[in-house]
Design a protein around this motif. Structure first.
Motif, PDB file in Angstrom:
ATOM      1  N   HIS A 314       0.824  -1.203   0.000  1.00 36.02           N
ATOM      2  CA  HIS A 314       0.000   0.000   0.000  1.00 36.02           C
ATOM      3  C   HIS A 314       0.863   1.260   0.000  1.00 36.02           C
ATOM      4  CE1 HIS A 314       0.918   0.946   4.195  1.00 36.02           C
ATOM      5  NE2 HIS A 314       0.726  -0.331   4.478  1.00 36.02           N
ATOM      6  N   GLY A 315       0.213   2.370  -0.265  1.00 36.17           N
ATOM      7  CA  GLY A 315       0.874   3.666  -0.193  1.00 36.17           C
ATOM      8  C   GLY A 315       0.465   4.394   1.074  1.00 36.17           C
ATOM      9  N   ILE A 316       0.190   5.693   0.961  1.00 36.28           N
ATOM     10  CA  ILE A 316      -0.178   6.459   2.148  1.00 36.28           C
ATOM     11  C   ILE A 316      -1.651   6.238   2.483  1.00 36.28           C
ATOM     12  CG2 ILE A 316       1.551   8.206   1.620  1.00 36.28           C
ATOM     13  CD1 ILE A 316      -0.730  10.008   0.638  1.00 36.28           C
ATOM     14  N   CYS A 359       0.704  -6.508   2.102  1.00 38.48           N
ATOM     15  CA  CYS A 359       1.910  -6.133   2.849  1.00 38.48           C
ATOM     16  C   CYS A 359       1.591  -4.879   3.652  1.00 38.48           C
ATOM     17  CB  CYS A 359       3.071  -5.899   1.886  1.00 38.48           C
ATOM     18  SG  CYS A 359       4.585  -5.327   2.680  1.00 38.48           S
ATOM     19  N   GLN A 360       1.209  -5.056   4.917  1.00 37.67           N
ATOM     20  CA  GLN A 360       0.844  -3.947   5.793  1.00 37.67           C
ATOM     21  C   GLN A 360       2.081  -3.491   6.575  1.00 37.67           C
ATOM     22  OE1 GLN A 360      -2.567  -5.954   7.795  1.00 37.67           O
ATOM     23  NE2 GLN A 360      -3.765  -4.208   7.099  1.00 37.67           N
ATOM     24  N   ILE A 407      11.445   2.842   6.469  1.00 34.51           N
ATOM     25  CA  ILE A 407      10.271   2.385   5.724  1.00 34.51           C
ATOM     26  C   ILE A 407      10.630   1.208   4.818  1.00 34.51           C
ATOM     27  CG2 ILE A 407       8.611   3.040   3.938  1.00 34.51           C
ATOM     28  CD1 ILE A 407       8.567   5.841   5.139  1.00 34.51           C
ATOM     29  N   ILE A 408      11.774   1.336   4.117  1.00 29.44           N
ATOM     30  CA  ILE A 408      12.213   0.255   3.228  1.00 29.44           C
ATOM     31  C   ILE A 408      12.484  -1.011   4.019  1.00 29.44           C
ATOM     32  CG2 ILE A 408      14.046  -0.477   1.668  1.00 29.44           C
ATOM     33  CD1 ILE A 408      14.301   2.442   0.772  1.00 29.44           C
ATOM     34  N   ASN A 409      13.143  -0.870   5.173  1.00 32.86           N
ATOM     35  CA  ASN A 409      13.421  -2.038   6.011  1.00 32.86           C
ATOM     36  C   ASN A 409      12.134  -2.705   6.480  1.00 32.86           C
ATOM     37  OD1 ASN A 409      16.123  -1.478   5.738  1.00 32.86           O
ATOM     38  ND2 ASN A 409      16.310  -0.476   7.732  1.00 32.86           N
ATOM     39  N   SER A 410      11.141  -1.899   6.807  1.00 31.43           N
ATOM     40  CA  SER A 410       9.865  -2.434   7.269  1.00 31.43           C
ATOM     41  C   SER A 410       9.192  -3.274   6.187  1.00 31.43           C
ATOM     42  CB  SER A 410       8.943  -1.291   7.699  1.00 31.43           C
ATOM     43  OG  SER A 410       7.674  -1.772   8.079  1.00 31.43           O
ATOM     44  N   VAL A 411       9.274  -2.806   4.948  1.00 34.09           N
ATOM     45  CA  VAL A 411       8.678  -3.549   3.840  1.00 34.09           C
ATOM     46  C   VAL A 411       9.452  -4.837   3.578  1.00 34.09           C
ATOM     47  CG1 VAL A 411       8.098  -3.482   1.387  1.00 34.09           C
ATOM     48  CG2 VAL A 411       7.749  -1.453   2.798  1.00 34.09           C
ATOM     49  N   PHE A 416      10.523 -10.696   2.396  1.00 37.11           N
ATOM     50  CA  PHE A 416      11.492 -11.767   2.241  1.00 37.11           C
ATOM     51  C   PHE A 416      11.109 -13.055   2.983  1.00 37.11           C
ATOM     52  CE2 PHE A 416      15.147  -8.683   1.098  1.00 37.11           C
ATOM     53  CZ  PHE A 416      14.773  -8.754  -0.237  1.00 37.11           C
ATOM     54  N   PRO A 417      10.700 -12.995   4.268  1.00 37.67           N
ATOM     55  CA  PRO A 417      10.330 -14.249   4.948  1.00 37.67           C
ATOM     56  C   PRO A 417       9.158 -14.963   4.285  1.00 37.67           C
ATOM     57  CG  PRO A 417      10.682 -12.491   6.531  1.00 37.67           C
ATOM     58  CD  PRO A 417      10.654 -11.850   5.185  1.00 37.67           C
ATOM     59  N   ILE A 418       8.161 -14.206   3.818  1.00 39.17           N
ATOM     60  CA  ILE A 418       7.001 -14.825   3.180  1.00 39.17           C
ATOM     61  C   ILE A 418       7.410 -15.486   1.873  1.00 39.17           C
ATOM     62  CG2 ILE A 418       4.738 -14.390   2.160  1.00 39.17           C
ATOM     63  CD1 ILE A 418       4.366 -12.132   4.131  1.00 39.17           C
ATOM     64  N   SER A 419       8.249 -14.813   1.081  1.00 36.60           N
ATOM     65  CA  SER A 419       8.716 -15.397  -0.187  1.00 36.60           C
ATOM     66  C   SER A 419       9.479 -16.688   0.067  1.00 36.60           C
ATOM     67  CB  SER A 419       9.614 -14.387  -0.915  1.00 36.60           C
ATOM     68  OG  SER A 419       8.936 -13.183  -1.164  1.00 36.60           O
ATOM     69  N   HIS A 420      10.285 -16.705   1.124  1.00 36.31           N
ATOM     70  CA  HIS A 420      11.053 -17.903   1.439  1.00 36.31           C
ATOM     71  C   HIS A 420      10.139 -19.049   1.899  1.00 36.31           C
ATOM     72  CE1 HIS A 420      14.441 -20.333   2.675  1.00 36.31           C
ATOM     73  NE2 HIS A 420      13.896 -20.506   3.860  1.00 36.31           N
TER      74      HIS A 420
END
Length: 426
Positions: A314-316, A359-360, A407-411, A416-420
């Motif tokens: 999502h965005g803002i 992705c919240q 913000i980037i780290n939060s995303v 990554f864990p879900i993709s794995h």
């Protein structure tokens, strides 16, 4: 080793005729199942059980046994699980029925005593953790999620915790939803059968097994029936049973002194039924059509393997009160399914599907700058500040070199864990 692999095979989650037959066989051969089979020839007697989940999320620390508030589940408040999901939940329930019922009745008794004061949680540190500490936190969260294993439903996106009667998302942090076992049903107007709350259903089940209709008497209304007083949230609630040796009928009623505006009674009361029955309406309501679409979607997801993964980031505006990315993704999933039916062949739809995961990243992210803004905000403009913080401020945070990385780290810590987990070999 072979048996263990077979039990955990993803193919067993598919909504195929063989898997449906396997689940039905597990249920029919269960010792606990025998007592739920129909014991009379009454048209009101059946053995089908359906499981439901509440549309409204549970509040933090709210016990499942406290819901629903009324004996009859309100129309449009609960959704049915698909047939395959319901069979899977019931098969798991019957394996440890005594322990699960004991746990639920204990929670129900605590709810009857009144809410207990929850210990105040310690305040979180205002400082945003670094990426390394965030990874540690994420690892602990994943570990806790691994400990919370339930019955996979809705194409594997959710699981059902039968001990707590919760339905919870697997791949994102979301609210718990109340899960209800529908065994006794009431026809509250119209032609649809609505499930009764478990405590009322259990009292009716005890009366049914004792064949209470053999002990009929003339009631004050003149009806020759057996009365069963029920403990519930409505004073004076009772059931009336009529019938012969191998047949019976029953109604839910309430004394005049305990009349409740929540439940409306007419004549002998509200007709009761043991066991699930489909709607007999020739013109189903919009809500029933939506329910059927939801079941069709769940059945489709159970049958078709995932070949593509799409993260909906999502965005803002996701911190606004009425914003809900999960619902938006659900609507998007239905729209794409409708488009696929129009433009793809049956073979294309049956060989692979796309999995959409929300992705919240914003609701769980606490930026240090927000604390300073909250402290200097005047009460008279607080509503305006909340709206600005949920929209305009997010743009400014992203443009900042410091907060942009947070913000980037939060995303990334979500993606990554879900993709794995979904594609471990890729």
């Amino acid at each position: 080793m072979g048996d263990s692999e077979e039990e955990t095979s993803p193919d067993l989650l598919k909504n195929t005729p063989s898997n449906i037959a396997r689940l039905e066989d597990v249920i029919e051969n269960s010792k606990g199942r025998q007592k739920y089979l129909a014991q009379t020839r009454s048209p009101s007697d059946g053995g089908d059980v359906r499981w439901y989940f509440c549309k409204v999320p549970l509040l933090p620390n709210e016990p499942s046994a406290s819901l629903p508030r009324t004996e009859i589940v309100g129309k449009n408040e609960y959704f049915r699980f698909g047939m395959r999901d319901s069979l899977a939940i019931e098969a798991s329930f019957l394996q440890t029925e005594e322990e699960l019922l004991s746990s639920w009745w204990k929670e129900y008794a605590e709810c009857s005593e009144g809410p207990k004061e929850q210990p105040s949680s310690s305040k979180k540190l205002e400082k945003q953790p670094s990426l390394a500490s965030s990874e540690i936190t994420l690892s602990s969260q994943l570990y806790e999620e691994e400990e919370r294993v339930g019955v996979p439903v809705k194409g594997g996106l959710y699981e059902v915790d039968l001990v707590k009667r919760h339905c919870f998302p697997v791949y994102w942090n979301g609210d718990n939803r109340r899960v209800l076992r529908g065994h006794w049903f009431a026809r509250k107007g119209g032609l649809d059968w609505l499930p009764l709350r478990e405590d009322v259903a259990e009292q009716l089940e005890i009366a049914y097994r004792s064949k209470v209709w053999h002990r009929r008497r003339f009631q004050p209304s003149g009806l020759f029936a057996a009365r069963v007083d029920l403990q519930g949230s409505t004073p004076g609630l009772h059931a009336l049973f009529t019938g012969e040796d191998d047949t019976w009928e029953s109604w839910l009623n309430v004394d005049a002194s305990g009349f409740s505006g929540v439940i409306s009674f007419s004549g002998n009361g509200i007709k009761l039924r043991r066991g699930y029955s489909k709607s007999q309406s020739k013109k189903p309501s919009q809500e029933e059509l939506r329910q059927q679409k939801e079941e069709e979607m769940d059945d489709y997801c159970s049958q078709v393997p995932v070949k593509h993964l799409v993260f909906m980031v999502h965005g803002i505006g996701q911190r606004l009160e009425k914003s809900n990315l999960v619902d938006d993704v659900c609507n998007f999933r239905h729209i794409t399914a409708s488009l696929a039916e129009q433009h793809l062949t049956a073979h294309q739809r049956g060989t692979q599907r796309v999995l959409y995961i929300p992705c919240q990243w914003r609701k769980g992210l606490k930026l240090s700058g927000e604390t300073a803004v909250e402290k200097i905000t005047l009460d008279g403009v607080r509503n305006l500040r909340v709206m600005l913080s949920a929209t305009v401020h997010d743009v400014l945070y992203y443009m900042s070199p410091i907060y942009c990385q947070d913000i980037i780290n939060s995303v990334l810590l979500i993606l990554f864990p879900i993709s794995h987990l979904l594609f471990p070999n890729d």
